[in-house]
Design a protein around this motif. Structure first.
Motif, PDB file in Angstrom:
ATOM      1  N   PRO A   1       0.853  -1.230  -0.182  1.00 30.11           N
ATOM      2  CA  PRO A   1      -0.061  -0.123   0.085  1.00 30.11           C
ATOM      3  C   PRO A   1       0.907   1.339   0.082  1.00 30.11           C
ATOM      4  O   PRO A   1       1.942   1.232   0.564  1.00 30.11           O
ATOM      5  CB  PRO A   1      -0.872  -0.087   1.284  1.00 30.11           C
ATOM      6  N   LEU A   2       0.384   2.368  -0.678  1.00 33.39           N
ATOM      7  CA  LEU A   2       1.036   3.606  -0.694  1.00 33.39           C
ATOM      8  C   LEU A   2       0.346   4.345   0.131  1.00 33.39           C
ATOM      9  O   LEU A   2      -1.093   4.695   0.032  1.00 33.39           O
ATOM     10  CB  LEU A   2       1.110   4.179  -2.391  1.00 33.39           C
ATOM     11  N   GLN A   3       0.953   5.160   1.149  1.00 34.27           N
ATOM     12  CA  GLN A   3       0.231   6.211   1.773  1.00 34.27           C
ATOM     13  C   GLN A   3       1.091   7.621   1.777  1.00 34.27           C
ATOM     14  O   GLN A   3       2.464   7.614   1.992  1.00 34.27           O
ATOM     15  CB  GLN A   3       0.197   5.716   3.296  1.00 34.27           C
ATOM     16  N   LYS A   4       0.386   8.671   1.562  1.00 37.31           N
ATOM     17  CA  LYS A   4       1.036   9.978   1.406  1.00 37.31           C
ATOM     18  C   LYS A   4       0.295  11.032   1.472  1.00 37.31           C
ATOM     19  O   LYS A   4      -0.954  10.926   0.909  1.00 37.31           O
ATOM     20  CB  LYS A   4       1.701  10.086   0.008  1.00 37.31           C
ATOM     21  N   ASP A   5       0.424  12.027   2.340  1.00 38.56           N
ATOM     22  CA  ASP A   5      -0.391  13.139   2.674  1.00 38.56           C
ATOM     23  C   ASP A   5      -1.689  12.819   3.074  1.00 38.56           C
ATOM     24  O   ASP A   5      -2.683  13.451   2.572  1.00 38.56           O
ATOM     25  CB  ASP A   5      -0.203  14.095   1.541  1.00 38.56           C
ATOM     26  N   GLY A   6      -2.132  11.752   3.726  1.00 36.32           N
ATOM     27  CA  GLY A   6      -3.451  11.292   4.228  1.00 36.32           C
ATOM     28  C   GLY A   6      -4.124  10.541   3.267  1.00 36.32           C
ATOM     29  O   GLY A   6      -5.400  10.340   3.613  1.00 36.32           O
ATOM     30  N   VAL A   7      -3.623  10.195   2.329  1.00 39.69           N
ATOM     31  CA  VAL A   7      -4.462   9.103   1.347  1.00 39.69           C
ATOM     32  C   VAL A   7      -3.578   7.917   1.312  1.00 39.69           C
ATOM     33  O   VAL A   7      -2.198   7.715   1.408  1.00 39.69           O
ATOM     34  CB  VAL A   7      -4.258   9.629   0.092  1.00 39.69           C
ATOM     35  N   LEU A   8      -4.430   6.765   1.203  1.00 39.61           N
ATOM     36  CA  LEU A   8      -4.071   5.445   1.455  1.00 39.61           C
ATOM     37  C   LEU A   8      -4.406   4.678  -0.026  1.00 39.61           C
ATOM     38  O   LEU A   8      -5.748   4.766  -0.254  1.00 39.61           O
ATOM     39  CB  LEU A   8      -4.385   4.808   2.484  1.00 39.61           C
ATOM     40  N   LEU A   9      -3.366   4.304  -0.789  1.00 33.86           N
ATOM     41  CA  LEU A   9      -3.818   3.711  -1.954  1.00 33.86           C
ATOM     42  C   LEU A   9      -3.335   1.991  -1.957  1.00 33.86           C
ATOM     43  O   LEU A   9      -2.280   1.807  -1.866  1.00 33.86           O
ATOM     44  CB  LEU A   9      -2.786   4.277  -3.178  1.00 33.86           C
TER      45      LEU A   9
END
Length: 564
Positions: A233-241
């Protein structure tokens, strides 16, 4: 390149991007095409011999009418810059966007409400648009937990600046602490733009969406984004993908396969006519077993546009898979008719099955106009504020959710919330509390008990907020949920009409399971038709496939027969 006689085609261009609308020069020495190598669209000319490619750049623009810069600054209630979805319609009644932004358009609209479809772009917080002089109408949204902001800005020869401060919409804390997720989107699916993870997460931030599930799936003979599958999973600036899969079977119904931890399930579909895979085996139940073996979750995606019993040929496998414990969630709000989809869901709940509400847009995010933005249909999950994959999974599987395209909903019944069980030693009256916050007006706010509306609350003022209480008589086991909806479309909601629903609060009276012989008979008749159609097919790859399919369906039908 091929010949009029159909010689083996040979590629002239290479790269992990799309080249479309190719045209040869009259002398056959050059080819022009549109490329999305940069993500946006651009025009190129390439020589046939040598392959040198040159971009065609509009270095100077001449306009018939004067223009000036409109600068937009979007801030939240604390003054922080936030991304947003923005629509700008200038004095000439045309829509505009910054030169470096993707322009999108709603793929459907009600002409009685507006003359043109909504055009919009995503702004990172500050953006500049060149527009004709005069009054520009600006609409700004930031997810569903902020009110939509609308401004008319006068653009003069020296330009104009508009600072938009967004007003939050919040449910009382007593209803839970939610994060939002779109369980069904496609990063790249054949559109003219070229999306990547960073661009997708930027769109999510503008839509104030916390989590995204990219459902990798075939697009005819190819599988866009297959290289992205299996990454952490990618997580950046409060968004989880998170990467996931949509299993394509138009015969049995489409599935969302979330949280797979090993591999993409191939071939990814069944029952494709005029292919080598016309057999309708494997059933969705077999795919569900493979998904659960990878610790994944299975959900039915965009279930129904019309009542299933009215279909000339009925093949959908939903009732079989629910009866045999294969389904973990249900897209109660998605790419379908929400009222029709929820009526089928109610019948399953009436039979005693516990099926949480999910939601997914089915957004194809590299299209300019198809379906809608990420998070148009989303599920809010009560995770106590946590945004880890495990917390999302736990909230979804336990039904601590509400699904929506407009309204935020809160429900508490005798101290219980959606996903909880309310047990009673006998029939009794209980008190409920409910809340609604919506960026667009809704007509109906209703409490539903075992498929019947038992309380209706009128919405005053702008029809965007309510805090209500009441009592309901629990006279039998079953379920309760809160829903909000409108019959007609609304321009702020880029869907067929506003709709929101909580997951059920499950009710057990005197320890008895929920029971509905009429609804069990409905699903038995449904499966009779599926069994008849499936038995008549002659395109199974083997007798074993046919036997496995029919045995599976018959075992599910027996579950409903025992309920009658």
């Amino acid at each position: 390149l091929t010949t009029i006689d159909g010689a083996a085609p040979l590629p002239l261009t290479f790269g992990e991007f799309d080249r479309t609308d190719a045209r040869f020069s009259a002398d056959g020495t050059r080819v022009g095409y549109i490329s999305n190598d940069s993500g946006d669209t651009s025009l190129w000319v390439q020589t046939l011999v040598g392959g040198a490619a040159t971009p065609v750049i509009a270095s100077q623009r001449k306009y018939k009418t004067p223009r000036a810069a409109l600068h937009l600054s979007v801030r939240d209630e604390e003054g922080a810059s936030v991304g947003a979805r923005v629509s700008v319609v200038a004095a000439d009644a045309r829509a505009y966007a910054p030169d470096n932004s993707w322009m999108h358009a709603d793929d459907g609209f009600d002409r009685s409400l507006q003359p043109f479809e909504n055009h919009y772009f995503h702004c990172a917080g500050d953006c500049t648009v060149d527009v004709p002089l005069g009054a520009a109408h600006v609409v700004v949204t930031h997810g569903m937990d902020y009110a939509a902001a609308q401004r008319d800005v006068q653009v003069k020869a020296n330009g104009a600046t508009a600072q938009i401060v967004l007003t939050p919409l919040r449910l009382p804390d007593s209803y839970g602490k939610f994060v939002s997720a779109d369980l069904h989107l496609h990063m790249n699916y054949g559109g003219h733009y070229r999306q990547n993870s960073e661009g997708l997460m930027q769109q999510a931030r503008a839509e104030h969406l916390d989590a995204l599930f990219n459902l990798i799936v075939n697009k005819e003979e190819r599988v866009p984004d297959i290289a992205a599958f299996g990454t952490p999973p990618l997580q950046k600036d409060g968004v989880l993908l998170l990467q996931a899969q949509e299993y394509h079977s138009s015969y049995w119904g489409h599935l969302g396969l979330l949280f797979l931890d090993d591999h993409y399930l191939t071939p990814g579909f069944a029952g494709y006519q005029q292919s080598a895979l016309t057999s309708v085996y494997p059933t969705n139940g077999a795919i569900a077993d493979l998904t659960h073996a990878q610790h994944g979750l299975v959900g039915y995606a965009h279930p129904f546009d019309t009542p299933p019993e009215t279909d000339p040929v009925l093949t959908n496998g939903l009732p079989a898979d629910v009866a045999l414990g294969k389904v973990d969630y249900y897209e109660a709000v998605g790419f379908d008719d929400h009222l029709v989809t929820n009526e089928v869901w109610y019948k399953l709940l009436n039979c005693g099955f516990r099926l949480p509400a999910g939601a997914g847009t089915d957004a194809m995010t590299n299209y300019a106009s198809l379906r809608g933005p990420v998070g148009m249909n989303r599920v809010f999950l009560d995770t106590a504020g946590s945004d880890t994959p495990q917390s999302l999974r736990d909230a979804l599987t336990h039904g601590r959710t509400f699904a929506t395209n407009a309204a935020l909903l809160g429900l508490e019944v005798d101290g219980k919330h959606p996903g909880d069980e309310l047990a009673s030693s006998g029939p009794r009256q209980v008190t409920y509390h409910a809340a609604l916050r919506s960026f667009a007006p809704v007509e109906h706010l209703e409490l539903v008990y075992n498929g019947k509306v038992v309380a209706t609350h009128k919405l005053g003022g702008a029809h965007t907020q309510a805090d209500v209480s009441g009592t309901v008589a629990l006279n039998g086991s079953g379920w309760l949920l809160l829903r909000a909806w409108s019959k007609e479309a609304h321009p702020l909601v880029l869907d067929i009409y506003p709709y929101a629903t909580t997951s059920p609060v499950y009710v057990t009276v005197d320890g008895k399971a929920a029971r509905s012989p009429a609804d069990a008979a409905y699903f038995a008749r449904w499966l009779d038709r599926v069994i008849e159609t499936s038995a008549a097919r002659n395109d199974y790859n083997s007798a074993a496939e046919k036997t496995a399919t029919l045995d599976y369906l018959k075992s599910a039908r027996a579950v409903y027969a025992a309920m009658q």
